[in-house]
Design an enzyme around this catalytic site. Structure first.
Site, PDB file in Angstrom:
ATOM      1  CG  ASP A   6      16.579  -4.396 -81.197  1.00 22.92           C
ATOM      2  OD1 ASP A   6      17.434  -4.341 -82.102  1.00 22.92           O
ATOM      3  OD2 ASP A   6      16.859  -4.569 -79.992  1.00 22.92           O
ATOM      4  CG  ASP A   8      21.865  -7.427 -82.374  1.00 20.95           C
ATOM      5  OD1 ASP A   8      21.676  -8.438 -83.066  1.00 20.95           O
ATOM      6  OD2 ASP A   8      22.738  -6.574 -82.633  1.00 20.95           O
TER       7      ASP A   8
HETATM    8 MG   LIG Z   1      18.719  -4.640 -79.174  1.00 21.16          MG
END
Ligand SMILES: [Mg+2]
Length: 150
Positions: A6, A8
């Site tokens: 991921d 963010d």
């Molecule tokens: Mg995230």
């Protein structure tokens, strides 16, 4: 091993100056938010280390606000220029991504993901219960270096 990472809250620090999920949701709607993010400590080196041993893809949910897509694309080209287009997946939800492992700071993404999910610690998930949690990049790279080579 294909590892989906991921962006963010795992690679890019979306939590600087953010105390609640609502505040984060609001900040994300501002154009320029994603371009201005700083990398999380150890993340850039960590992604590279993992990519030397595993089939790494960066996976980001980037379809909820229109500026996110272009800003995230530029951000990755700036901070992880070696990654290249074959290792970037922008999507809505990550359950559609074919990977063995997903590293994410959002519980709902892990809950829907069919492979092994690793919860990456963030200020907003401190109280979330998940069987596999890591506190940062040092722990993450240490644990994943033990996985079988692809
Ligand atoms: Mg995230």
């Amino acid at each position: 091993v294909r590892i989906a990472i991921d962006m963010d809250g795992v690679i890019a620090d979306v939590y600087a100056g953010i105390a609640t999920a609502d505040a984060l949701g609001e900040a994300m709607r501002e154009p320029g938010f994603f371009s201005g993010l700083k990398p999380i400590d150890g993340s850039l080196r960590g992604v590279r280390e993992l990519a030397q041993k595993h089939d790494v893809v960066v996976v980001s949910s980037a379809m909820y606000v229109s500026h996110a897509l272009a800003e995230k694309h530029v951000w990755l080209a700036t901070y992880l220029p070696w990654l290249g287009p074959d290792r970037i997946v922008f999507c809505g939800k990550k359950r559609v991504v074919a990977a063995d492992v997903l590293i994410d700071d959002s519980l709902y993404q892990l809950e829907e993901f069919p492979g092994h999910g690793i919860l990456f610690a963030s200020p907003l998930n401190a109280n979330d219960a998940w069987p596999h949690r890591v506190e940062g990049w040092a722990q993450l790279t240490l644990e994943l270096s033990a996985y079988a080579v692809r």
